[in-house]
Design an enzyme around this catalytic site. Structure first.
Site, PDB file in Angstrom:
ATOM      1  N   GLU A   1       0.807  -1.231   0.000  1.00 51.05           N
ATOM      2  CA  GLU A   1       0.000   0.000   0.000  1.00 51.05           C
ATOM      3  C   GLU A   1       0.837   1.277   0.000  1.00 51.05           C
ATOM      4  O   GLU A   1       0.936   1.973   1.025  1.00 51.05           O
ATOM      5  CB  GLU A   1      -0.959   0.010   1.198  1.00 51.05           C
ATOM      6  CG  GLU A   1      -1.982  -1.097   1.174  1.00 51.05           C
ATOM      7  CD  GLU A   1      -3.095  -0.916   2.209  1.00 51.05           C
ATOM      8  OE1 GLU A   1      -2.991   0.007   3.038  1.00 51.05           O
ATOM      9  OE2 GLU A   1      -4.056  -1.700   2.178  1.00 51.05           O
TER      10      GLU A   1
ATOM     11  N   GLU B   1      -5.366  -8.697   0.818  1.00 58.08           N
ATOM     12  CA  GLU B   1      -6.034  -8.413   2.093  1.00 58.08           C
ATOM     13  C   GLU B   1      -7.499  -8.133   1.836  1.00 58.08           C
ATOM     14  O   GLU B   1      -7.850  -7.452   0.871  1.00 58.08           O
ATOM     15  CB  GLU B   1      -5.475  -7.142   2.767  1.00 58.08           C
ATOM     16  CG  GLU B   1      -4.175  -7.320   3.483  1.00 58.08           C
ATOM     17  CD  GLU B   1      -3.689  -6.030   4.149  1.00 58.08           C
ATOM     18  OE1 GLU B   1      -4.522  -5.253   4.658  1.00 58.08           O
ATOM     19  OE2 GLU B   1      -2.477  -5.814   4.149  1.00 58.08           O
TER      20      GLU B   1
HETATM   21  C1  NOJ Z   1      -4.293  -2.475   5.251  1.00 58.22           C
HETATM   22  C2  NOJ Z   1      -2.941  -2.604   5.858  1.00 58.22           C
HETATM   23  O1  NOJ Z   1      -2.064  -3.211   4.971  1.00 58.22           O
HETATM   24  C3  NOJ Z   1      -2.946  -3.345   7.197  1.00 58.22           C
HETATM   25  O2  NOJ Z   1      -1.702  -3.169   7.771  1.00 58.22           O
HETATM   26  C4  NOJ Z   1      -4.082  -2.822   8.045  1.00 58.22           C
HETATM   27  O3  NOJ Z   1      -4.051  -3.352   9.335  1.00 58.22           O
HETATM   28  C5  NOJ Z   1      -5.384  -3.129   7.359  1.00 58.22           C
HETATM   29  N1  NOJ Z   1      -5.420  -2.395   6.117  1.00 58.22           N
HETATM   30  C6  NOJ Z   1      -6.619  -2.739   8.168  1.00 58.22           C
HETATM   31  O4  NOJ Z   1      -6.639  -1.365   8.335  1.00 58.22           O
END
Ligand code: NOJ
Length: 501
Positions: free
Chosen positions: A212, A407
């Site tokens: 990200e 994710e």
């Molecule tokens: C994306 C992130 O990569 C992760 O580290 C985070 O905990 C989750 N979103 C939830 O916010």
């Protein structure tokens, strides 16, 4: 309801074994010899809920969020250690010092994965654990932790997938040159990549460069106000923020090259939380509008598009005007490295429709009463998953690029009952809806190959600290007890059945 197996000459195995071209043809209207009745086809595609046998069922975590052991075996601070210690930045003054103590409890956590039934696990490697000063000497003791973890995973039949950077950059590089504000970080990241891949590449094949870019650049550097993410630097001009994005892209490209140089059979990808656009009604005009928004809006136009095409989107650049980053000769070719797959972190999305304006589209605001989960930014927009996957293919023409969900997950309030159970039914509802959309993408021939649920267990949720829980396993931070939630039990059965239940 009709099942895939009832599709005349195309039985279920043939369906999932078919090439994406065949499936696309099927989605578009049928194949010679297959039944073309108007009721059969759309119902099958929408109701499928099934996944191919070789689908990657997985779960994910990240180093700073779970490892703890902040001072163990030569690790030095990351920018997040510093950010957590700056008053007011993280809720309750929480830090990642101990977190889930996964550094010491990793064997127990691998057992949890076995119980869950996942065959793929995504974790990240902490740069300041491996190269504590950010550049220079490698800390072999830190590296050994990842060797132990990978061995443990392989011994249990779980394929390890490592992200090389999940936001915990070395504080030493912040002190030296301001982290992502300097072009130097790209070279240092490539050298760190080489250090890791040359030590682990014989056992671990699946590499993700950076997680990200949006969050540690657009949200790590702010104009005029303190940003939400480390390093939390206030800058004078927006151009400085866009320059950090450019340096991160360069770091990604150089990291891809370093991985391939150190490991001949590596599988190289990256993880982008690109914005997904959902046609508010699936008409041809609105679908065209979604395609236009997908490439032109600032985030995708300056992150996803250059990664996949080797060029910034011209409309996004035009809109940025003098705020666009400076680019040196050769940069864009470095950034647009060929990838073996793309990781898509998906939580939300925006609705879009066709409009009579210069852009040809407009995005629509979510009304106040729109379904919302247990953290301020998280709305429930399940179609975002399907459209995100589809638009990579349809708007960027990347038909052959496999995509996996790196994710997807949901924050819930998570109360432990006196019997020691957690009924996180809102999380189950959320996950089920998103997985149905994953299944739709596959059924229509889009190259979706896997799904990593965020997260295997509750963990340090950045500036929200430990208050916000995303795990399917409850973590009691006082005792480090892990308690599988209802969502864990649900996901376990989904994996077993290979379909949404
Ligand atoms: C994306 C992130 O990569 C992760 O580290 C985070 O905990 C989750 N979103 C939830 O916010």
């Amino acid at each position: 309801m009709k099942k895939i197996g009832q599709l005349g000459p195309l039985n279920r195995r043939a369906f999932f074994g078919a090439s994406s071209g065949t499936l696309a043809a099927l989605a578009a209207g049928g194949l010679a010899g297959a039944p073309r009745t108007s009721q059969a086809l759309p119902r099958v595609l929408v109701d499928a809920g099934s996944f191919p046998k070789n689908f990657w069922w997985g779960a994910a975590t990240a180093s700073y969020q779970v490892e703890g052991a902040a001072n163990a075996d030569g690790r030095k601070p990351s920018v997040w250690d510093t950010f957590c210690r700056t008053p007011g930045r993280v809720q309750n003054g929480d830090t990642g010092d101990v977190a889930n103590d996964h550094y010491h409890l990793y064997k127990e956590d691998v057992k949890l994965m076995v119980e869950l039934g996942i065959k793929h696990y995504r974790f990240s490697i902490s740069w300041p654990r491996v190269v504590p000063e950010g550049r220079g000497a490698v800390n072999e003791k830190g590296m050994d932790f990842y060797k132990r973890l990978v061995d443990e995973l392989l011994d249990h039949g779980i394929t390890p997938h490592a992200t090389l950077f999940h936001w915990d950059s070395p504080q030493a590089l912040e002190d030296k040159y301001g982290s992502w504000r300097s072009r130097e970080i790209a070279r240092d990241f490539a050298d760190y990549t080489t250090a890791v891949v040359s030590r682990l590449g014989d056992k671990l094949k699946h590499w993700m460069t950076i997680n990200e870019i949006f969050c540690f650049t657009f949200m790590g550097y702010g104009v005029g106000k303190v940003p939400k993410h480390a390093p939390g630097t206030i800058v004078q001009k927006r151009k400085e923020v866009l320059q950090t994005v450019h340096h991160a892209l360069l770091a990604h490209g150089m990291s891809c090259q370093a991985i391939r140089a150190a490991s001949k059979d590596a599988h190289v990808s990256t993880v982008v939380n690109f914005d997904s656009y959902i046609p508010v009604v699936e008409t041809p005009e609105n679908i065209e509008a979604a395609k236009k928004a997908f490439v032109a809006e600032e985030h995708n136009g300056t992150v996803l598009v250059p990664i996949l095409t080797g060029a910034y989107n011209p409309q996004a650049i035009e809109k940025l005007g003098p705020d666009a980053a400076d680019v040196q000769p050769g940069d864009m070719a470095t950034i647009g490295q060929p990838l073996d797959a793309l990781g898509f972190n998906n939580y939300c999305g925006s609705y879009v429709r066709a409009a009579q304006n210069a852009r040809g589209y407009e995005t629509l605001p979510l009304p106040k009463g729109y379904p919302h989960m247990h953290t301020d930014w998280l709305s429930c927009v399940p179609e975002a998953l399907y459209w995100g996957v589809r638009l990579v293919t349809d708007a960027l023409g990347k038909k052959e690029l496999p995509i996996y969900i790196s994710e997807n997950g949901c924050a819930s309030e998570d109360v432990v009952t006196k019997n020691g159970e957690v009924f996180d039914l809102d999380r189950v509802m959320y996950l089920r809806s998103y997985l149905r959309n994953a299944s739709r993408a596959i059924a229509e021939g889009y190259p979706l190959i896997g799904y990593f649920l965020w997260s295997l267990m509750d963990n340090f949720e950045w500036s929200y600290g430990y208050n916000t829980r995303f795990g399917i396993t409850y973590v009691d931070y006082k005792t480090q007890q892990r308690i599988p939630k209802q969502s864990f039990r649900w996901y376990q059965q989904v994996i077993r059945a290979g379909r949404v239940l």
